[in-house]
Scaffold this motif. Structure first.
Motif, PDB file in Angstrom:
ATOM      1  N   LEU A  58      -2.265  11.761   4.605  1.00 35.94           N
ATOM      2  CA  LEU A  58      -2.645  10.985   5.782  1.00 35.94           C
ATOM      3  C   LEU A  58      -2.364  11.755   7.065  1.00 35.94           C
ATOM      4  N   ALA A  59      -1.285  12.539   7.077  1.00 35.96           N
ATOM      5  CA  ALA A  59      -1.007  13.371   8.246  1.00 35.96           C
ATOM      6  C   ALA A  59      -2.092  14.431   8.425  1.00 35.96           C
ATOM      7  N   GLN A  60      -2.555  14.972   7.324  1.00 33.86           N
ATOM      8  CA  GLN A  60      -3.645  15.956   7.371  1.00 33.86           C
ATOM      9  C   GLN A  60      -4.910  15.351   7.972  1.00 33.86           C
ATOM     10  N   ALA A  61      -5.117  14.044   7.726  1.00 32.29           N
ATOM     11  CA  ALA A  61      -6.283  13.355   8.271  1.00 32.29           C
ATOM     12  C   ALA A  61      -6.029  12.808   9.670  1.00 32.29           C
ATOM     13  N   GLY A  62      -4.795  12.948  10.161  1.00 32.19           N
ATOM     14  CA  GLY A  62      -4.472  12.434  11.473  1.00 32.19           C
ATOM     15  C   GLY A  62      -4.309  10.929  11.526  1.00 32.19           C
ATOM     16  N   VAL A  63      -3.901  10.322  10.416  1.00 31.05           N
ATOM     17  CA  VAL A  63      -3.785   8.872  10.303  1.00 31.05           C
ATOM     18  C   VAL A  63      -2.319   8.467  10.327  1.00 31.05           C
ATOM     19  N   THR A  64      -1.992   7.456  11.127  1.00 33.25           N
ATOM     20  CA  THR A  64      -0.659   6.858  11.110  1.00 33.25           C
ATOM     21  C   THR A  64      -0.759   5.464  10.500  1.00 33.25           C
ATOM     22  N   VAL A  65       0.307   5.021   9.866  1.00 33.61           N
ATOM     23  CA  VAL A  65       0.275   3.753   9.140  1.00 33.61           C
ATOM     24  C   VAL A  65       0.972   2.665   9.936  1.00 33.61           C
ATOM     25  N   PRO A  66       0.638   1.405   9.672  1.00 36.83           N
ATOM     26  CA  PRO A  66       1.316   0.283  10.346  1.00 36.83           C
ATOM     27  C   PRO A  66       2.801   0.247   9.999  1.00 36.83           C
ATOM     28  N   GLN A 109       0.920  -5.705  12.298  1.00 34.41           N
ATOM     29  CA  GLN A 109       0.062  -4.575  12.633  1.00 34.41           C
ATOM     30  C   GLN A 109      -0.696  -4.037  11.426  1.00 34.41           C
ATOM     31  N   ALA A 110      -0.650  -4.753  10.299  1.00 30.51           N
ATOM     32  CA  ALA A 110      -1.328  -4.285   9.084  1.00 30.51           C
ATOM     33  C   ALA A 110      -2.799  -3.994   9.368  1.00 30.51           C
ATOM     34  N   TRP A 111      -3.313  -2.963   8.720  1.00 32.61           N
ATOM     35  CA  TRP A 111      -4.719  -2.612   8.883  1.00 32.61           C
ATOM     36  C   TRP A 111      -5.622  -3.788   8.514  1.00 32.61           C
ATOM     37  N   THR A 112      -6.707  -3.935   9.238  1.00 34.04           N
ATOM     38  CA  THR A 112      -7.753  -4.863   8.830  1.00 34.04           C
ATOM     39  C   THR A 112      -8.543  -4.232   7.685  1.00 34.04           C
ATOM     40  N   TRP A 113      -9.334  -5.024   7.005  1.00 30.05           N
ATOM     41  CA  TRP A 113     -10.220  -4.477   5.976  1.00 30.05           C
ATOM     42  C   TRP A 113     -11.079  -3.354   6.572  1.00 30.05           C
ATOM     43  N   GLU A 114     -11.591  -3.596   7.757  1.00 29.78           N
ATOM     44  CA  GLU A 114     -12.469  -2.613   8.393  1.00 29.78           C
ATOM     45  C   GLU A 114     -11.742  -1.296   8.633  1.00 29.78           C
ATOM     46  N   ARG A 115     -10.508  -1.380   9.147  1.00 27.30           N
ATOM     47  CA  ARG A 115      -9.753  -0.159   9.419  1.00 27.30           C
ATOM     48  C   ARG A 115      -9.373   0.541   8.126  1.00 27.30           C
ATOM     49  N   PHE A 116      -9.026  -0.208   7.119  1.00 25.16           N
ATOM     50  CA  PHE A 116      -8.665   0.385   5.826  1.00 25.16           C
ATOM     51  C   PHE A 116      -9.830   1.202   5.275  1.00 25.16           C
ATOM     52  N   ILE A 117     -11.016   0.653   5.330  1.00 21.78           N
ATOM     53  CA  ILE A 117     -12.188   1.369   4.821  1.00 21.78           C
ATOM     54  C   ILE A 117     -12.511   2.572   5.707  1.00 21.78           C
ATOM     55  N   GLN A 118     -12.293   2.445   7.016  1.00 15.63           N
ATOM     56  CA  GLN A 118     -12.485   3.598   7.910  1.00 15.63           C
ATOM     57  C   GLN A 118     -11.570   4.748   7.499  1.00 15.63           C
ATOM     58  N   VAL A 119     -10.308   4.436   7.203  1.00  9.95           N
ATOM     59  CA  VAL A 119      -9.357   5.463   6.774  1.00  9.95           C
ATOM     60  C   VAL A 119      -9.811   6.075   5.451  1.00  9.95           C
ATOM     61  N   ALA A 120     -10.234   5.225   4.530  1.00 11.13           N
ATOM     62  CA  ALA A 120     -10.687   5.722   3.225  1.00 11.13           C
ATOM     63  C   ALA A 120     -11.884   6.664   3.383  1.00 11.13           C
ATOM     64  N   LEU A 155       0.832  -1.200   0.000  1.00 11.80           N
ATOM     65  CA  LEU A 155       0.000   0.000   0.000  1.00 11.80           C
ATOM     66  C   LEU A 155       0.871   1.255   0.000  1.00 11.80           C
ATOM     67  N   PHE A 156       0.883   1.959  -1.132  1.00 10.58           N
ATOM     68  CA  PHE A 156       1.538   3.258  -1.213  1.00 10.58           C
ATOM     69  C   PHE A 156       0.620   4.292  -0.550  1.00 10.58           C
ATOM     70  N   TYR A 157       1.211   5.247   0.162  1.00  9.10           N
ATOM     71  CA  TYR A 157       0.384   6.270   0.781  1.00  9.10           C
ATOM     72  C   TYR A 157       1.041   7.644   0.663  1.00  9.10           C
ATOM     73  N   ASN A 158       0.201   8.648   0.518  1.00 14.60           N
ATOM     74  CA  ASN A 158       0.620  10.040   0.500  1.00 14.60           C
ATOM     75  C   ASN A 158       0.756  10.478   1.959  1.00 14.60           C
ATOM     76  N   ALA A 159       1.987  10.613   2.424  1.00 17.90           N
ATOM     77  CA  ALA A 159       2.225  10.900   3.843  1.00 17.90           C
ATOM     78  C   ALA A 159       1.637  12.242   4.254  1.00 17.90           C
ATOM     79  N   ASP A 160       1.680  13.223   3.365  1.00 15.95           N
ATOM     80  CA  ASP A 160       1.121  14.538   3.685  1.00 15.95           C
ATOM     81  C   ASP A 160      -0.387  14.467   3.879  1.00 15.95           C
TER      82      ASP A 160
END
Length: 430
Positions: A159-167, A172-183, A152-157
């Protein structure tokens, strides 16, 4: 006129640059003494093509009587052009091929059995999954060159704007549920035009299979003799991936039958995350200049699973110099040249020595470690499924049906039923 040559004679003639050329019979004397011209058909981006040319130049320097022309074909046209040339008996000497296509070319005798050119025990140098992938009925019809997989590639800027930290670790990989919550959080905050995109375009259905296995499903039963898609696990996986489109979490132009290059959408900030392969790192590193970015692990469900990517190289039945082609092929995949190629083109090794010893990547080494870890999660049953000679007959129908689910709202139940019926017919007629 023919003449018997031992290995030393061939080496003196300029052939045998890779260790282990097996001479099993009589070699035409003109083969060793006259110029030999080979053509190798590939697809690839700039980094890949440059890496191929570097190995070719190295081989030609050691074997001045051999010239190798690289024929670069766009991936979207590659197999159509190759099949046309095979039908006309004018195929290149060597051709790049995904592991998913080896069985088809072996079954049709378009690729030659390489057993005669390799020593006993040669296979022990490669990881078992990729060696099994190049074999058909116990014979190798290609040699593994590299693998790749998804993360999973992510735009760090963003995700930081959304207050999200990555595994930061696989467990510690995100579950499907957490991934959709982030989306959904990204969508609610209007960060990026879309939360994410998946790279499965041009009907790369084997990449959808990642999620099927993560959810505990399979396309086929354990012994690969019957469909197993029309089950709760299969239907629920279709429904989950369909929800990405229904809920506007991905661009509508990124379905499986589209040709949308999702790496462009990620680099320009249209999407905040993308599910894509390690070979995109050079492109993203060069093009994504306005944002910081990184790579983390795939989301997981009841299990973690990833895709068998990468390519191998086969020799066509039309080659007039198969011995020389085989010698170059072994040179291409030897440890030194494999290391150089995958380091330059951002791929993953398939030789045990390189997997166990590690590869020093000059470009984004921390991100490459994520992909290396992900390769450990590729299910063997998935590999066995996608390398079947019949996979090429499954794939178009799977792409059609998934595309109908994603873009036209066809129900997951109907999609699974249609796929099941098609797979059953193919298996019965094979």
């Amino acid at each position: 006129m023919t003449q018997t040559f031992d290995r030393r004679t061939i080496l003196k003639a300029g052939l045998g640059a890779s260790a282990g050329l097996m001479v099993t019979g009589r070699v035409n004397s003109s083969l060793a003494q006259s110029p030999v011209r080979l053509t190798m058909a590939v697809w690839g981006g700039k980094a890949e093509v440059e890496a191929y040319n570097q190995v070719i130049a190295k081989y030609q320097a050691a074997n001045p009587n051999v010239s190798i022309r690289l024929d670069v074909i766009p991936f979207g046209q590659f197999y159509q052009q190759l099949d046309t040339r095979l039908a006309g008996r004018q195929a290149p000497d060597l051709f790049r091929v995904t592991y998913q296509q080896v069985g088809r070319y072996a079954l049709g005798k378009a690729a030659i059995d390489l057993s005669q050119f390799i020593d006993s025990g040669y296979s022990a140098a490669f990881t078992p999954s990729v060696w099994s992938a190049v074999n058909y009925q116990g014979k190798p019809y290609a040699l593994p060159h590299h693998t790749d997989t998804f993360a999973l590639f992510y735009n760090a800027d963003m995700l930081a704007q959304a207050g999200v930290t990555v595994p930061t670790s696989l467990d510690q990989a995100w579950t499907w549920e957490r991934f959709i919550q982030v989306a959904k959080l990204l969508k609610e905050k209007s960060i990026g035009s879309y939360p994410f995109a998946m790279s499965w375009q041009n009907s790369a259905v084997h990449r959808w299979m990642i999620y099927l296995y993560q959810h505990g499903g399979q396309l086929l039963n354990n012994d690969l003799t019957a469909p197993q898609i029309n089950t709760p696990a299969g239907i629920e996986t279709i429904a989950w991936t369909q929800s990405w489109f229904k809920e506007g979490l991905v661009p509508p132009s990124t379905s499986v039958k589209s040709a949308e290059p999702v790496q462009n959408l990620f680099a320009n900030g249209t999407v905040a995350m993308m599910l894509n392969g390690n070979w995109q790192i050079p492109f993203v590193n060069q093009q994504m200049t306005k944002f910081k970015w990184g790579v983390t692990y795939l989301p997981r469900d009841v299990a973690m699973a990833d895709d068998l990517g990468g390519t191998c190289v086969a020799i066509s039945r039309d080659s007039k110099s198969p011995e020389v082609a085989a010698d170059f092929l072994k040179f291409l995949v030897n440890e030194e040249n494999m290391r150089d190629y995958i380091s330059a083109a951002q791929f993953l090794p398939v030789r045990k020595s390189l997997v166990e010893g590690g590869v020093q990547y000059a470009l984004r080494p921390d991100e490459m470690k994520v992909f290396v870890e992900q390769t450990k999660t590729i299910p063997q049953h998935l590999v066995s499924t996608v390398v079947l000679p019949t996979w090429g007959k499954f794939n178009p129908k799977l792409a059609d049906e998934l595309d109908l689910a994603f873009t036209s709202g066809q129900s997951p139940e109907q999609t699974a039923q249609n796929i099941e019926a098609h797979v059953k017919n193919i298996l019965l007629s094979s």
